[in-house]
Design an enzyme around this catalytic site. Structure first.
Site, PDB file in Angstrom:
ATOM      1  N   ASP A 116       0.819  -1.214   0.000  1.00  0.00           N
ATOM      2  CA  ASP A 116       0.000   0.000   0.000  1.00  0.00           C
ATOM      3  C   ASP A 116       0.852   1.263   0.000  1.00  0.00           C
ATOM      4  OD1 ASP A 116       0.844  -0.693   2.641  1.00  0.00           O
ATOM      5  OD2 ASP A 116      -0.509   0.835   3.421  1.00  0.00           O
ATOM      6  N   GLU A 117       0.236   2.347  -0.425  1.00  0.00           N
ATOM      7  CA  GLU A 117       0.780   3.705  -0.316  1.00  0.00           C
ATOM      8  C   GLU A 117       2.232   3.829  -0.786  1.00  0.00           C
ATOM      9  OE1 GLU A 117      -1.692   5.753   3.244  1.00  0.00           O
ATOM     10  OE2 GLU A 117      -0.065   4.451   3.909  1.00  0.00           O
ATOM     11  N   VAL A 118       2.518   3.311  -1.959  1.00  0.00           N
ATOM     12  CA  VAL A 118       3.872   3.425  -2.502  1.00  0.00           C
ATOM     13  C   VAL A 118       4.020   4.781  -3.189  1.00  0.00           C
ATOM     14  CG1 VAL A 118       5.589   2.407  -4.032  1.00  0.00           C
ATOM     15  CG2 VAL A 118       3.947   0.929  -2.824  1.00  0.00           C
TER      16      VAL A 118
END
Length: 480
Positions: free
Chosen positions: A326-328
């Site tokens: 997530d949230e790269v």
């Protein structure tokens, strides 16, 4: 005349006392699928109460899970009881009350798994109760239910009412996530959380053990990860002994331990102890001295991950591993000339979602080779790139999470829902009611016209439904 009034008052008082003491107990949590209870009550003498394996039960004396549970639940059922000489004398005077446990399958020394049956039938009657279940894990749920049926009157006498219960969980995955990277928790605090989970029949401890702020997991293979990445290399780490202790404590309560090693983002603490793992960021043509996500363009990254997850699979017995995804933040990847060159070589163009998908596919393959099923955050699915058909998608983002559930299940993937149950989510203070008004299956499956048809089409994939997050400030949903 005054004497008559007095006697009437006495009669009213005795009648009132009787009705106050004789009542039904409906405080079993969660509410059983089928329950029938009555006003008929039986007194329990702690000195004459006994757990007893049924003669034809597959589990017998020596079963580690149930032997430990009997001791634990005796103290929970009779918290104020201390056996003394008089109590031992009464042991021979009163007829014992026996709770018979009948388990049809063995598995006393195994670990709970995603397919473990937790169903049970409990019948409470005169002088005995009978608990029938397929597995020891179902027996644990039935013991918890029995403990909640027992109550005390004002004089301290223990009672249980005549009751029949048939119960099974609605969802296979009932989890709580603890973030021990942002907020290091002592092992004792984790063990207490596991105890609390068992009281409400939760069965998965989602251990978000590492993240950007710290790397408290003490690796045998890569000791510098915690030596340099933990808040403190001695006091704020989880040793191999600590991890085994948590897993053992959870097993005896029928709880799976699901480890999460989130990457390629949320890995700043990893880079402190593993040089070359993170992507060097550039300012123009010059390295800025800062680092971004894991570098997906080097072979050394995948060699490292293979060795790390081989260790993780040997330490954590559960068949699932959470891989994050997530949230790269693509900013650093975009700035790095080597990463851009790799993308051109692979034919990704300027689509960094394809680069992330390439990385996640490799990590999923690594864990698959270790006979582990991958769980990923919904970001991996949302990028509309390839997502392994064996992976489980965890939905966490705000907005229409029912829409997200439908999209994931329509693609034929299994799903875990976390969105509505962030305990630190902004909202009215102590507005706990909202956590109980969520309907995870309230979406229409393909070609379905009625919500009661839950076992067909997409909805059959919503087998793993909720994951309560105790601490997850990093999620975009929670950022101020």
């Amino acid at each position: 005349m005054s004497d008559v009034r007095l006697r009437r008052n006495e009669i009213c008082y005795v009648t009132l006392l009787f009705f106050l003491n004789v009542h039904t107990v409906i405080g079993v949590w969660p509410k059983p699928q089928i329950v029938a209870t009555s006003m008929e009550q039986y007194s329990l003498n702690p000195g004459n109460f006994k757990f007893q394996y049924a003669s034809n039960s597959a589990a017998q004396l020596g079963c580690s899970v149930l032997d430990a549970a009997f001791k634990r639940y005796y103290s929970l059922i009779f918290p104020d009881y201390n056996a003394g000489p008089r109590d031992r004398h009464h042991l021979f005077e009163a007829k014992p009350y026996l709770l018979y446990i009948h388990v049809t399958q063995g598995g006393c020394e195994s670990y709970p798994n995603p397919e473990s049956s937790e169903s049970y039938k409990l019948n409470v009657s005169t002088n005995q109760a009978e608990l029938r279940t397929e597995t020891v894990w179902g027996a644990l749920r039935g013991l918890e239910t029995f403990s909640q049926l027992v109550y005390q009157d004002d004089l301290g006498t223990y009672f249980v009412n005549k009751t029949e219960i048939e119960d099974f969980p609605r969802f296979q995955f009932r989890g709580i996530l603890l973030d021990t990277s942002r907020h290091y928790l002592p092992v004792e605090a984790i063990l207490k959380t596991l105890d609390a989970m068992s009281y409400s029949k939760f069965n998965v401890f989602h251990w978000h053990i590492v993240d950007d702020p710290s790397f408290p997991y003490q690796s045998r293979t890569f000791s510098d990860l915690s030596n340099k990445g933990a808040f403190h290399p001695m006091t704020h780490v989880y040793t191999q002994t600590d991890v085994r202790r948590v897993i053992s404590h959870a097993r005896l309560r029928g709880i799976r331990v699901l480890p999460e090693f989130d990457s390629p983002g949320h890995t700043q603490s990893w880079g402190k102890g593993q040089p070359g793992l993170l992507t060097p960021c550039y300012r123009g043509i010059t390295p800025s001295g800062t680092f971004g996500p894991v570098n997906p363009a080097t072979g050394s990254t995948y060699k490292f991950m293979t060795r790390l997850f081989k260790e993780v699979a040997s330490v954590f017995p559960d068949s699932y591993i959470h891989l994050g995804g997530d949230e790269v933040d693509f900013t650093c990847w975009k700035s790095n000339p080597d990463v851009r060159q790799f993308m051109q070589k692979m034919g990704f163009g300027n689509y960094f979602t394809k680069l992330e998908s390439f990385y996640m596919e490799n990590i999923v393959n690594i864990t698959s080779m270790l006979n582990r099923t991958a769980i990923v955050w919904q970001d991996v699915f949302d990028h509309h790139e390839r997502c392994s058909s064996q992976a489980v998608v965890e939905v966490w983002k705000g907005g229409c999470y029912l829409c997200d559930l439908r999209r994931v299940t329509k693609a034929g993937l299994r799903v875990i829902l976390a969105t509505p149950w962030y305990l630190d989510q902004p909202g009215p203070t102590h507005d706990w009611a909202r956590y109980y008004t969520v309907w995870p299956l309230a979406f229409k499956g393909q070609n379905l016209g009625a919500l009661e048809m839950l076992q067909f089409e997409e909805k059959k994939n919503v087998c793993c439904v909720f994951d309560i997050h105790v601490s997850a400030e990093s999620k975009g949903l929670l950022k101020s």
